[in-house]
Design a protein around this motif. Structure first.
Motif, mmCIF file in Angstrom:
data_model
loop_
_atom_site.group_PDB
_atom_site.id
_atom_site.type_symbol
_atom_site.label_atom_id
_atom_site.label_comp_id
_atom_site.label_asym_id
_atom_site.label_seq_id
_atom_site.Cartn_x
_atom_site.Cartn_y
_atom_site.Cartn_z
ATOM 1 N N LEU A 25 0.836 -1.199 0.000
ATOM 2 C CA LEU A 25 0.000 0.000 0.000
ATOM 3 C C LEU A 25 0.875 1.256 0.000
ATOM 4 N N ARG A 28 2.180 1.798 -3.397
ATOM 5 C CA ARG A 28 1.089 2.256 -4.266
ATOM 6 C C ARG A 28 0.777 3.738 -4.037
ATOM 7 N N LEU A 29 0.808 4.165 -2.776
ATOM 8 C CA LEU A 29 0.448 5.545 -2.439
ATOM 9 C C LEU A 29 1.637 6.503 -2.457
ATOM 10 N N VAL A 80 2.490 4.973 5.865
ATOM 11 C CA VAL A 80 1.662 3.799 6.108
ATOM 12 C C VAL A 80 2.302 3.085 7.287
ATOM 13 N N VAL A 166 -4.839 -4.394 -1.814
ATOM 14 C CA VAL A 166 -4.291 -3.032 -1.837
ATOM 15 C C VAL A 166 -5.140 -2.146 -2.745
ATOM 16 N N GLN A 167 -5.532 -2.672 -3.888
ATOM 17 C CA GLN A 167 -6.395 -1.919 -4.806
ATOM 18 C C GLN A 167 -7.713 -1.550 -4.115
ATOM 19 N N ALA A 170 -7.018 1.194 -1.514
ATOM 20 C CA ALA A 170 -6.742 2.465 -2.195
ATOM 21 C C ALA A 170 -8.030 3.074 -2.746
ATOM 22 N N LEU A 173 -10.004 4.590 0.108
ATOM 23 C CA LEU A 173 -9.391 5.856 0.521
ATOM 24 C C LEU A 173 -9.719 6.965 -0.475
ATOM 25 N N GLU A 174 -9.677 6.624 -1.750
ATOM 26 C CA GLU A 174 -9.993 7.619 -2.774
ATOM 27 C C GLU A 174 -11.457 8.040 -2.698
ATOM 28 N N ARG A 179 -6.314 11.538 0.228
ATOM 29 C CA ARG A 179 -5.281 11.465 -0.796
ATOM 30 C C ARG A 179 -3.908 11.549 -0.141
#
Length: 183
Positions: A25, A28-29, A80, A166-167, A170, A173-174, A179
């Motif tokens: 994660l 990714r972020l 994270v 993770v997708q 994410a 969160l979006e 963000r």
């Protein structure tokens, strides 16, 4: 316009995937990844299991609370953070994690966790005759505390890979308008 730049704090039972998911994660972020258990091990110069055996759970929880306090200071940049499974036992930790970031509870079933960690000898609270029964007991005791601290509850499905999980996180969160900072 970007939303708030908050840290992501992962909570859940021992073996629920906080560290693995957290690393992916963070990548990714575009955020740094911190594992509070690793910070504790660096501080004590050894394993958590050894510390537990020597000093007891209360001393460990004191140290854990101190580390969580430091890792969630206002001046710490977004990150994270994977926490230890028992971090929610202390009310101050629950409050601190929730106030200083977005808390994601990885609500994996005891059976799923057991499948993944049944041979792991490093988890102090699972060094018992029946680790699966112990996981079920921990789930009963801690689930209300995890839920109290959590902004999001994510229940990993059996067989769902880390990338898909993770997708999913994410995306949540979006959708919530959270963000991370631009990498």
């Amino acid at each position: 316009m970007r939303g708030p730049q908050l840290s992501i704090h992962l909570i859940g039972l021992p073996g629920s995937g906080k560290s693995t998911v957290g690393r992916h994660l963070a990548r990714r972020l575009g955020l740094p990844f911190i594992d509070s258990d690793h910070v504790i091990e660096q501080r004590i110069g050894g394993s958590i299991r050894g510390f537990f055996d020597r000093e007891g759970e209360a001393a460990f929880r004191d140290l854990e609370e101190e580390v969580i306090l430091e890792l969630t200071e206002a001046n710490v940049p977004p990150q994270v953070l994977a926490t230890g499974g028992g971090v929610v036992i202390r009310p101050g930790n629950r409050t601190r994690l929730r106030e200083r970031g977005t808390v994601v509870y990885l609500n994996a079933s005891p059976e799923e966790i057991f499948r993944h960690i049944r041979h792991d000898q490093t988890r102090p609270l699972l060094q018992v005759g029946s680790p699966l029964d112990r996981l079920r007991e921990l789930q009963r005791e801690r689930d209300p505390l995890y839920r109290e601290a959590a902004h999001f509850v994510i229940s990993p499905e059996r067989g769902k890979n880390v990338a898909a999980l993770v997708q999913h996180i994410a995306m949540q969160l979006e959708l919530a308008g959270i963000r991370p900072p631009s990498p």
